[in-house]
Write an enzyme that holds these catalytic residues in place. Structure first.
Site, PDB file in Angstrom:
ATOM      1  CE  LYS A  45      61.815  65.403  18.672  1.00 26.68           C
ATOM      2  NZ  LYS A  45      62.478  64.887  17.687  1.00 26.68           N
TER       3      LYS A  45
HETATM    4  C1  PLP Z   1      63.243  63.471  17.969  1.00 23.89           C
HETATM    5  C2  PLP Z   1      63.315  63.036  17.030  1.00 23.89           C
HETATM    6  C3  PLP Z   1      63.905  61.603  16.733  1.00 23.89           C
HETATM    7  C4  PLP Z   1      64.310  61.320  18.503  1.00 23.89           C
HETATM    8  O1  PLP Z   1      63.277  60.863  19.140  1.00 23.89           O
HETATM    9  P1  PLP Z   1      63.469  60.541  20.706  1.00 23.89           P
HETATM   10  O2  PLP Z   1      62.185  60.387  21.285  1.00 23.89           O
HETATM   11  O3  PLP Z   1      63.936  62.064  21.508  1.00 23.89           O
HETATM   12  O4  PLP Z   1      64.340  59.616  21.193  1.00 23.89           O
HETATM   13  C5  PLP Z   1      64.462  60.179  15.860  1.00 23.89           C
HETATM   14  N1  PLP Z   1      64.018  61.203  14.927  1.00 23.89           N
HETATM   15  C6  PLP Z   1      63.741  62.625  14.110  1.00 23.89           C
HETATM   16  C7  PLP Z   1      63.910  63.105  13.721  1.00 23.89           C
HETATM   17  C8  PLP Z   1      63.542  63.248  15.534  1.00 23.89           C
HETATM   18  O5  PLP Z   1      63.252  64.567  15.687  1.00 23.89           O
END
Ligand code: PLP
Length: 427
Positions: A107
């Site tokens: 993210k």
């Molecule tokens: C946010 C997150 C996900 C999920 O991603 P999405 O885009 O919400 O489907 C998967 N793994 C980790 C470690 C995350 O932080």
């Protein structure tokens, strides 16, 4: 580029407004009006381009002329200033490591890109913008880090008490400055509901925006990963299958967008934990959001994935067409731990629980010999230290990025109702 609300009851708007508003007035999420595929020659010669050039080519049409080219290039440069390696796991399986950024979660890319866009759009600081965000784990840290000291922007992060890992909690509660953490007595869905309610509440005097993946500036840069993986794997001359550990389905939806731009991807697997709303829908055609259940892959504990509607839009709401290109499988914590063990035994690779769910997705899909499978490693295993160290015979070395926050003191304000959030925002 113009964006429309998927509820289709708000006027079309600019990229700038979509970024500032987050959610349209009709509560729909925004979607770009046009998607123009990139020339085939670009993909045929992709290895000749730098990651920065690739990212610019991928996202430029979605920004249009609303950010000058030189500034957009600078934003991209700062956003992706780390590696995105594909690491071999088995002969026909690799993992795309997305955890080399400052908070060691994928993210980081979306958070940094959005923060820079928002800062640019608010450069005259007409009014202070408050970014309000709910986190099930990694969003909080990435947003806190990405927005730290952003001018004219305050960040308020809601997280479910006791339901994020210790390191995740520190990453979002220790930065201070323009970042405030609110510890909610509840689950992630309660946090997300409070955020959604606040956006509709006319009695809140601040300008609010969201930094969840519903925001186009957080969602779209995630396309980059799929391009970077393709650049590395093209020489294998195999068809690519991506398995994406999914929660709110923003990351995988960005992959589908990349494919719409012409990136050659054969199939997508949305791998989830027992929060199986989408897997069930693909099976029986009934989309029934459920309250989220807590699992060891807690960043994916989402009962009503907000981006799934974008995926449906990308397939013109045609379930048959969707199922040809897109599968979803759900896995228990027990299966996840078993996968972590077998990946470690076979390949000496330490996968975090989310990556392991992605690996299981490839297994469930069943790769043939002409296909190469990539599962996304969405977080560094250190972020799920308890689970990883009790499941595998390893002691994980704490990376520099994490050492920085581990001894800092947690500062959070406890809240248990929407009224308390409202009072906080209006104070
Ligand atoms: C946010 C997150 C996900 C999920 O991603 P999405 O885009 O919400 O489907 C998967 N793994 C980790 C470690 C995350 O932080």
């Amino acid at each position: 580029m113009k964006y429309y609300s998927l509820h289709k009851k708000s006027p079309d708007t600019s990229f700038k407004n979509a970024v500032i508003e987050g959610l349209a007035k009709d509560r729909g999420i925004y979607f770009p009006q046009n998607i123009t595929p990139l020339p085939k020659t670009f993909f045929d010669t992709i290895e000749n381009y730098s990651n920065e050039e690739i990212a610019f080519t991928a996202i430029q049409q979605f920004v249009g002329d609303e950010i000058p080219e030189t500034i957009l290039k600078q934003i991209i440069k700062e956003t992706i200033s780390f590696d995105f390696p594909v690491v071999k796991i088995e002969d026909n399986i690799g993992t795309l490591e997305l955890f080399h950024g400052p908070t060691m979660a994928f993210k980081d890319v979306g958070a940094r890109f959005m923060s820079s866009c928002l800062e640019y759009f608010n450069r005259d600081k007409e009014e202070e913008i408050t970014v309000l965000v709910a986190t099930s784990g990694d969003t909080g840290g990435a947003v806190a880090n990405g927005f730290l000291n952003a001018k004219g922007i305050k960040v308020v992060i809601l997280y479910p008490s006791g339901k994020v890992s210790d390191i995740q909690e520190r990453q979002l509660t220790t930065l201070g400055n323009n970042i405030t953490a609110l510890e909610v007595d509840g689950v992630f869905d309660d946090c997300q509901d409070m955020v959604k309610t606040a956006f509709l509440d006319t009695e809140i005097s601040r300008t609010l925006t969201s930094a969840n993946s519903i925001n186009v500036a957080r969602w779209l840069p995630q396309m980059f990963y799929f391009f970077f993986a393709y650049k590395q794997l093209k020489k294998q001359h195999k068809e690519l299958v991506f398995s994406v550990p999914s929660g709110n389905f923003g990351n995988i939806c960005a992959g589908v967008m990349a494919n719409k731009l012409g990136l050659p991807i054969k199939h997508f697997v949305a791998a989830t934990n027992i929060n199986d709303t989408v897997a069930t829908y693909l099976e029986d055609g009934n989309y029934t959001p459920k309250p989220s259940k807590a699992t060891i892959s807690n960043a994916m504990d989402v009962g009503n994935p907000s981006n799934f509607i974008r995926i449906q839009e990308l397939f013109q709401n045609d379930l048959v067409a969707l199922k040809k290109k897109f599968s979803s499988y759900s896995f228990t914590d027990e299966a996840t731990k078993k996968a972590m063990k077998s990946i470690f035994q076979e390949s000496s690779y330490v996968a975090d629980p989310h990556g392991a769910v992605g690996y299981l997705g490839l297994n469930a899909y069943g790769l043939n010999e002409n296909e190469y499978g990539v599962f996304l490693e969405t977080a560094h295993p250190v972020k799920f230290l308890d689970v990883v160290e009790t499941t595998l015979p390893v002691k994980i070395e704490i990376p520099e990025q994490i050492k920085k926050v581990i001894d800092k003191e947690k500062v959070a304000i406890k809240i248990s109702s929407y009224e308390e959030l409202k009072d906080f925002l209006n104070a």
